[in-house]
Scaffold this active site. Sequence first.
Site, mmCIF file in Angstrom:
data_model
loop_
_atom_site.group_PDB
_atom_site.id
_atom_site.type_symbol
_atom_site.label_atom_id
_atom_site.label_comp_id
_atom_site.label_asym_id
_atom_site.label_seq_id
_atom_site.Cartn_x
_atom_site.Cartn_y
_atom_site.Cartn_z
ATOM 1 N N SER A 218 0.847 -1.202 0.000
ATOM 2 C CA SER A 218 0.000 0.000 0.000
ATOM 3 C C SER A 218 0.878 1.246 0.000
ATOM 4 C CB SER A 218 -0.851 -0.027 1.271
ATOM 5 O OG SER A 218 -1.400 1.244 1.558
ATOM 6 N N TYR B 181 -3.456 -0.263 9.925
ATOM 7 C CA TYR B 181 -3.262 -0.605 8.505
ATOM 8 C C TYR B 181 -1.836 -0.254 8.072
ATOM 9 C CZ TYR B 181 -4.489 -0.765 3.477
ATOM 10 O OH TYR B 181 -4.558 -1.048 2.129
HETATM 11 P P1 NAP Z 1 -11.797 -5.224 -0.857
HETATM 12 O O1 NAP Z 1 -12.591 -4.721 -2.024
HETATM 13 O O2 NAP Z 1 -12.280 -4.966 0.514
HETATM 14 O O3 NAP Z 1 -11.446 -6.777 -1.033
HETATM 15 C C1 NAP Z 1 -10.693 -7.490 -0.074
HETATM 16 C C2 NAP Z 1 -11.040 -8.939 -0.133
HETATM 17 O O4 NAP Z 1 -10.368 -9.664 0.895
HETATM 18 C C3 NAP Z 1 -12.534 -9.193 0.060
HETATM 19 O O5 NAP Z 1 -12.981 -10.175 -0.840
HETATM 20 C C4 NAP Z 1 -12.572 -9.679 1.494
HETATM 21 O O6 NAP Z 1 -13.704 -10.432 1.836
HETATM 22 C C5 NAP Z 1 -11.303 -10.496 1.543
HETATM 23 N N1 NAP Z 1 -10.926 -10.814 2.915
HETATM 24 C C6 NAP Z 1 -10.959 -10.003 4.004
HETATM 25 N N2 NAP Z 1 -10.581 -10.671 5.098
HETATM 26 C C7 NAP Z 1 -10.267 -11.931 4.693
HETATM 27 C C8 NAP Z 1 -9.799 -13.090 5.373
HETATM 28 N N3 NAP Z 1 -9.553 -13.094 6.687
HETATM 29 N N4 NAP Z 1 -9.594 -14.218 4.652
HETATM 30 C C9 NAP Z 1 -9.853 -14.238 3.317
HETATM 31 N N5 NAP Z 1 -10.290 -13.172 2.625
HETATM 32 C C10 NAP Z 1 -10.510 -12.035 3.311
HETATM 33 O O7 NAP Z 1 -10.358 -4.598 -0.947
HETATM 34 P P2 NAP Z 1 -9.491 -4.140 -2.212
HETATM 35 O O8 NAP Z 1 -9.569 -2.668 -2.274
HETATM 36 O O9 NAP Z 1 -9.769 -4.983 -3.412
HETATM 37 O O10 NAP Z 1 -8.084 -4.506 -1.593
HETATM 38 C C11 NAP Z 1 -7.361 -5.699 -1.874
HETATM 39 C C12 NAP Z 1 -5.992 -5.571 -1.252
HETATM 40 O O11 NAP Z 1 -5.359 -4.396 -1.770
HETATM 41 C C13 NAP Z 1 -6.012 -5.367 0.269
HETATM 42 O O12 NAP Z 1 -4.908 -6.022 0.844
HETATM 43 C C14 NAP Z 1 -5.881 -3.854 0.427
HETATM 44 O O13 NAP Z 1 -5.334 -3.490 1.658
HETATM 45 C C15 NAP Z 1 -4.944 -3.550 -0.708
HETATM 46 N N6 NAP Z 1 -4.962 -2.160 -1.171
HETATM 47 C C16 NAP Z 1 -6.108 -1.550 -1.557
HETATM 48 C C17 NAP Z 1 -6.055 -0.241 -2.053
HETATM 49 C C18 NAP Z 1 -7.246 0.524 -2.522
HETATM 50 O O14 NAP Z 1 -7.115 1.727 -2.745
HETATM 51 N N7 NAP Z 1 -8.394 -0.092 -2.719
HETATM 52 C C19 NAP Z 1 -4.837 0.403 -2.121
HETATM 53 C C20 NAP Z 1 -3.685 -0.262 -1.676
HETATM 54 C C21 NAP Z 1 -3.769 -1.552 -1.216
HETATM 55 P P3 NAP Z 1 -14.982 -9.650 2.557
HETATM 56 O O15 NAP Z 1 -15.674 -8.940 1.476
HETATM 57 O O16 NAP Z 1 -15.749 -10.721 3.171
HETATM 58 O O17 NAP Z 1 -14.370 -8.729 3.574
HETATM 59 C C1 GCO Z 2 -7.042 5.181 3.335
HETATM 60 C C2 GCO Z 2 -7.077 4.193 2.222
HETATM 61 C C3 GCO Z 2 -5.714 3.628 1.921
HETATM 62 C C4 GCO Z 2 -5.742 2.848 0.641
HETATM 63 C C5 GCO Z 2 -4.518 2.253 0.121
HETATM 64 C C6 GCO Z 2 -3.512 3.260 -0.307
HETATM 65 O O1 GCO Z 2 -7.963 5.180 4.137
HETATM 66 O O2 GCO Z 2 -6.117 5.991 3.350
HETATM 67 O O3 GCO Z 2 -8.022 3.197 2.388
HETATM 68 O O4 GCO Z 2 -5.042 3.139 2.971
HETATM 69 O O5 GCO Z 2 -6.770 1.941 0.562
HETATM 70 O O6 GCO Z 2 -4.010 1.191 0.859
HETATM 71 O O7 GCO Z 2 -2.483 2.648 -0.993
#
Ligand code: NAP
Ligand code: GCO
Length: 267
Positions: free
Chosen positions: A147, A160
């Site tokens: 992230s 986080y």
């Molecule tokens: P999301 O839409 O919330 O999807 C996350 C997935 O992980 C969901 O399917 C969730 O299931 C599943 N999950 C949560 N807890 C779990 C567990 N204990 N075991 C198995 N599966 C589990 O999130 P996303 O935005 O696609 O994010 C995916 C990854 O990218 C995460 O690691 C997040 O921190 C990272 N990320 C996201 C962003 C962003 O801007 N969106 C940026 C940087 C990094 P449920 O729906 O049941 O919770």
């Molecule tokens: C926040 C966001 C972030 C992003 C992401 C950034 O509240 O600032 O959710 O943490 O999801 O991980 O890279």
Amino acid sequence: MDFLQAFSLEGKVALITGASYGIGFAIAKGMAGAGATIVFNDINQELVDKGLAAYKAEGIEAHGYVCDVTNEDAVNEMVAKIETEVGVIDILVNNAGIIKRIPMCEMTAAQFRQVIDIDLNGPFIVSKAVIPSMIKKGHGKIINICSMMSELGRETVSAYAAAKGGLKMLTKNIASEYGEYNIQCNGIGPGYIATPQTAPLREIQPDGSRHPFDQFIIAKTPAARWGEASDLAAPSVFLASDASNFVNGHILYVDGGILAYIGKQPQ
Ligand code: NAP
Ligand code: GCO
């Protein structure tokens, strides 16, 4: 080696955790397009069924398993099942993750622990479960979804940021410890991506205006937009393929330039 062939995932089995939708789904779709067999898990049957239907709609025959990444016994059982039913995992993407946006002094230790458990212990548990077979097979790729918060802090995301900072270092440690077995472990650091996880930060305000955080992110991103989950697909294919065989312990930020930018200068 044929140049384009180096990016092919033909014949490879890829496990992407928490990939029923969102970033994991987009990464899996990209890897399927590059030829990989897709395996994913989610925490309940309903989400897995939804995921299977979504993959099917894209013409992808994915394999879905119910498994919580924090439950070591369940993860070991799932990995053993995948090896029997699909094949040895060549590529692991530790994608499952949660966030809690709570000011640090209002956060309970239990809430903090839950985030660390899913976002940091989860990748440790799943990596540990797949590495022995990767060693036997003579190769393996692990991609940890990090992230911006692996590098930066901000109000309300202490757990986080601690977890994602830790995941960056776990990435470097796996690379250090298992590089000699031809295992490459790298991270992808997505910028701000439009998924359900960030939906609260993009909610349209009662007066019809954009959420202040939404405006802040656009101003902070040289690309002047939120990322799409699909922006992460090709970088993941690169890190999963032979094209990156000498790339190890690296975090590839896919952030539209956020980390390079100090912010708009005052007018
Ligand atoms: P999301 O839409 O919330 O999807 C996350 C997935 O992980 C969901 O399917 C969730 O299931 C599943 N999950 C949560 N807890 C779990 C567990 N204990 N075991 C198995 N599966 C589990 O999130 P996303 O935005 O696609 O994010 C995916 C990854 O990218 C995460 O690691 C997040 O921190 C990272 N990320 C996201 C962003 C962003 O801007 N969106 C940026 C940087 C990094 P449920 O729906 O049941 O919770
Ligand atoms: C926040 C966001 C972030 C992003 C992401 C950034 O509240 O600032 O959710 O943490 O999801 O991980 O890279």
